[in-house]
Design a protein around this motif. Structure first.
Motif, short mmCIF file in Angstrom:
data_model
loop_
_atom_site.label_atom_id
_atom_site.label_comp_id
_atom_site.label_asym_id
_atom_site.label_seq_id
_atom_site.Cartn_x
_atom_site.Cartn_y
_atom_site.Cartn_z
N UNK A 246 29.12 47.29 -15.58
CA UNK A 246 28.23 46.56 -16.46
C UNK A 246 27.16 47.45 -17.06
N UNK A 247 26.70 48.41 -16.25
CA UNK A 247 25.65 49.32 -16.72
C UNK A 247 26.13 50.18 -17.88
N UNK A 248 27.37 50.66 -17.79
CA UNK A 248 27.83 51.58 -18.83
C UNK A 248 28.46 50.86 -20.01
N UNK A 249 28.90 49.61 -19.82
CA UNK A 249 29.54 48.91 -20.94
C UNK A 249 28.56 48.04 -21.73
N UNK A 250 27.52 47.51 -21.09
CA UNK A 250 26.65 46.57 -21.78
C UNK A 250 25.20 47.02 -21.93
N UNK A 251 24.73 47.93 -21.09
CA UNK A 251 23.33 48.34 -21.21
C UNK A 251 23.03 49.03 -22.54
N UNK A 252 23.93 49.88 -23.07
CA UNK A 252 23.66 50.44 -24.40
C UNK A 252 23.50 49.36 -25.47
N UNK A 253 24.32 48.32 -25.41
CA UNK A 253 24.20 47.22 -26.38
C UNK A 253 22.87 46.51 -26.22
N UNK A 254 22.42 46.35 -24.98
CA UNK A 254 21.12 45.73 -24.71
C UNK A 254 20.00 46.53 -25.37
N UNK A 255 20.04 47.85 -25.26
CA UNK A 255 19.00 48.69 -25.86
C UNK A 255 19.04 48.61 -27.39
N UNK A 256 20.22 48.49 -27.95
CA UNK A 256 20.33 48.37 -29.41
C UNK A 256 19.73 47.05 -29.89
N UNK A 257 20.12 45.96 -29.25
CA UNK A 257 19.69 44.65 -29.73
C UNK A 257 18.25 44.32 -29.37
N UNK A 258 17.79 44.79 -28.22
CA UNK A 258 16.45 44.42 -27.77
C UNK A 258 15.37 45.39 -28.24
N UNK A 259 15.74 46.67 -28.41
CA UNK A 259 14.73 47.67 -28.79
C UNK A 259 15.05 48.36 -30.11
N UNK A 260 16.20 48.05 -30.73
CA UNK A 260 16.54 48.62 -32.03
C UNK A 260 16.88 50.09 -32.02
N UNK A 261 17.35 50.63 -30.89
CA UNK A 261 17.68 52.05 -30.82
C UNK A 261 19.01 52.33 -31.51
N UNK A 262 19.13 53.52 -32.08
CA UNK A 262 20.37 53.95 -32.72
C UNK A 262 21.31 54.53 -31.66
N UNK A 263 22.62 54.68 -31.98
CA UNK A 263 23.54 55.30 -31.01
C UNK A 263 23.08 56.68 -30.55
N UNK A 264 22.53 57.47 -31.47
CA UNK A 264 22.05 58.80 -31.10
C UNK A 264 20.88 58.74 -30.13
N UNK A 265 19.95 57.83 -30.38
CA UNK A 265 18.79 57.68 -29.49
C UNK A 265 19.22 57.17 -28.12
N UNK A 266 20.13 56.20 -28.12
CA UNK A 266 20.64 55.68 -26.84
C UNK A 266 21.40 56.76 -26.09
N UNK A 267 22.22 57.51 -26.82
CA UNK A 267 23.00 58.55 -26.17
C UNK A 267 22.13 59.59 -25.52
N UNK A 268 21.07 60.02 -26.20
CA UNK A 268 20.18 61.03 -25.64
C UNK A 268 19.46 60.49 -24.42
N UNK A 269 18.94 59.28 -24.53
CA UNK A 269 18.16 58.69 -23.44
C UNK A 269 19.03 58.38 -22.23
#
Length: 427
Positions: A246-269
Motif C-alpha cells: 500500500x505504501x509504494x502503490x498508493x502513497x505517491x498518489x496521496x502526495x499528488x492529490x493532497x499536496x500537489x507534488x509532481x512525479x519528479x518531486x515525489x520521486x526525489x522525496x
C-alpha cells in the motif's frame, strides 16, 4: 559436514541477486508514479488502477510461484532466475506499447509470471550460500531489494517521466505518451541483469536427505506438521505486506492529490526515504534478531515481527497529517520500520523447513503475501477511497490509514498470541 561457498563468492552472489530484486521491484512499481496520466489516457477509475497495480500482477505471480518453487527445489536455480528476468523485462517494455486497459492488464500479468521466478529460487540459493548465523543478514539485505527497488522507481522513475514529458520530439520517431516511454526505458535494461545472474555459480545444496523426491502432497503434509511455527509467520508476513505494498502503490498518489507534488518531486522525496529508510530498517531488524538469537530467546524471529508490527501500526497515522514537512519526517520512520521484518520472516522459514522444501515454502509465503498484500490490499485501499471518501483529495491517504492500522495491529496481535501461548506451555 556442510560446505558453504567462500565469503567473497557468497557476497558476490548476494550482490547480484539483490540487483535483480531491485530491478524487479523497479519494473513492478513504476506504475505507481504514473497513475494520473494512465487514468487520463486510458479513461479508467481508481479501482481499475488498483487492479493493474495489484491483481494483474499478483494473480499470475502467485499462480506461477508454486510450480516455479518446486522447480527451484529440483533444478538449476540460476537458470530459472535468469529466464524469469528476461521474461519480466520484456513484459515491462511491452507495457509501454499498451493502448487499452485490457492490454496493460495482460502485460502486467506477464510481469508477474516472470518475477515469480526470483524470490523462491533466490532465497533458496542464499540458504545454501550462507551458514545459519549469517543468514538473517543475507535474507534481510536481499529482501530490501523490494524497498530499494521502490525507492529507485520513485527516485529514478520520477526523473525519467519528467524527462520524457519535456521532450518536444518523439524518440526514434515513435509517438508514445511519456508513461509509455517510461515503461520501455525501465524494462529493457533487465536483459543485462539476466546476463550478470548467469555469472553466479550454483551453490551446493546443503543438508540434502531422503526427502529429495518428495511429492507435492507429502510436502503439504510436512508443512501441516510445522503449522504452529509456520502459520504465524505466513499470516503476519501477509498482513504486513498489505501495508508495504500500500505504501509504494498508493502513497505517491496521496502526495499528488493532497499536496500537489509532481512525479519528479515525489520521486526525489520518497525515493531517498525508501533508499535510506529501507536499508536502515533491514540492518536494524537483522541486528535485533541476531541479538535475540544469541540471548537464547524463544521464537526470536517472531519477536521481531511483533515489535515491528506494533510500530508500523503507530506510524500509519502519517497520511492523516496535513503538514508536508511532518509527513516527510514521519514517513521516513514508517519506511524504516516497514523494512525491519521481512528478513526475519524469510530467515525463519529457511531454517525451519528442510532444504528440499525451501523453494516451495518461500513460494507459498509469496502466494499469500502477493494475493493478500498486493492484489487484495491494493484493491482494498482503492475501493475504500472510492467508497468512503469520494471526491476527497485526501481520500486515498485516509483509506490507506484505515487499512494499514487494521492490518499492522492484527499482525502484532497474532505474533503476541503465538509468543504468549508458547510461554504459557513452557511454564
Amino acid at each position: 559436514m556442510r560446505r558453504y561457498p567462500t565469503a567473497p563468492r557468497a557476497l558476490a552472489t548476494l550482490a547480484i541477486l539483490l540487483l535483480a530484486y531491485i530491478v524487479s521491484f523497479l519494473d513492478r512499481q513504476i506504475l505507481a508514479l504514473m497513475v494520473n496520466p494512465i487514468r487520463a489516457d486510458l479513461n479508467i477509475s481508481d479501482f481499475q488502477v488498483s487492479l493493474l497495480q495489484g491483481l494483474a500482477f499478483a494473480l499470475f505471480f502467485s499462480m506461477m510461484g508454486i510450480p516455479i518453487g518446486r522447480l527451484a527445489d529440483r533444478y538449476n536455480r540460476i537458470y530459472i532466475i535468469a529466464t524469469g528476468i528476461l521474461f519480466w523485462s520484456l513484459m515491462t517494455a511491452l507495457c509501454g506499447l499498451a493502448n487499452s486497459f485490457l492490454a496493460l492488464f495482460v502485460f502486467r500479468m506477464g510481469v508477474g509470471i516472470g518475477e515469480a521466478a526470483l524470490a523462491p529460487a533466490g532465497y533458496s540459493v542464499l540458504g545454501d550460500s550462507f551458514p545459519p548465523d549469517k543468514l538473517v543478514r543475507a535474507t534481510s539485505l536481499f529482501g530490501q531489494g523490494t524497498t530499494l527497488g521502490a525507492g529507485l522507481s520513485l527516485l529514478v522513475g520520477g526523473q525519467v517521466i519528467e524527462y520524457f514529458e519535456r521532450l518536444k520530439a518523439a524518440p526514434f520517431g515513435v509517438e508514445l505518451a511519456p508513461w509509455q516511454l517510461t515503461f520501455l526505458a525501465v524494462g529493457l535494461p533487465g536483459i543485462m541483469v539476466a546476463g550478470l545472474v548467469l555469472l553466479i555459480r550454483e551453490p551446493e545444496r546443503q543438508g540434502r536427505s531422503s526427502m529429495s523426491d518428495i511429492n507435492f502432497t507429502a510436502a503439504l503434509a510436512s508443512f501441516w506438521r510445522m503449522r504452529a511455527t509456520l502459520a504465524p509467520l505466513y499470516i503476519c508476513g501477509t498482513l504486513l505486506s498489505i501495508v508495504n505494498f500500500g505504501a509504494v502503490t498508493w502513497f505517491p498518489t496521496h502526495l499528488t492529490r493532497n499536496f500537489g507534488l509532481t512525479p519528479g518531486e515525489i520521486g526525489l522525496k520518497l525515493g531517498l526515504i525508501h533508499l535510506g529508510g529501507g536499508l536502515l530498517g533491514a540492518t536494524l531488524g537483522a541486528l535485533f534478531t541476531e541479538r535475540l538469537i544469541r540471548s537464547g530467546a524463544h521464537e526470536p524471529y517472531l519477536r521481531t515481527v511483533f515489535i515491528v508490527a506494533s510500530l508500523i501500526a503507530c506510524f500509519m497515522i502519517t497520511p492523516l497529517l496535513g503538514n508536508l514537512g511532518l509527513v516527510t519526517i514521519l514517513w521516513f520512520f514508517a519506511v524504516t520500520v516497514q523494512g525491519a521484518y521481512s528478513g526475519s520472516v524469510m530467515a525463519a522459514i529457511q531454517v525451519t523447513v528442510p532444504n528440499e522444501l525451501r523453494g516451495l515454502s518461500t513460494a507459498l509465503l509469496l502466494v499469500m503475501s502477493s494475493l493478500g498484500g498486493l492484489a487484495l490490499g491494493s484493491a482494498l485501499i482503492g475501493g475504500a477511497s472510492q467508497l468512503f471518501f469520494p471526491d476527497d483529495p485526501a481520500g486515498v491517504g485516509k483509506a490507506f490509514t484505515l487499512v494499514g492500522v487494521t492490518c499492522a495491529a492484527s499482525s502484532a496481535f497474532i505474533a503476541w498470541y503465538r509468543l504468549r501461548s508458547r510461554a504459557t506451555r513452557q511454564t
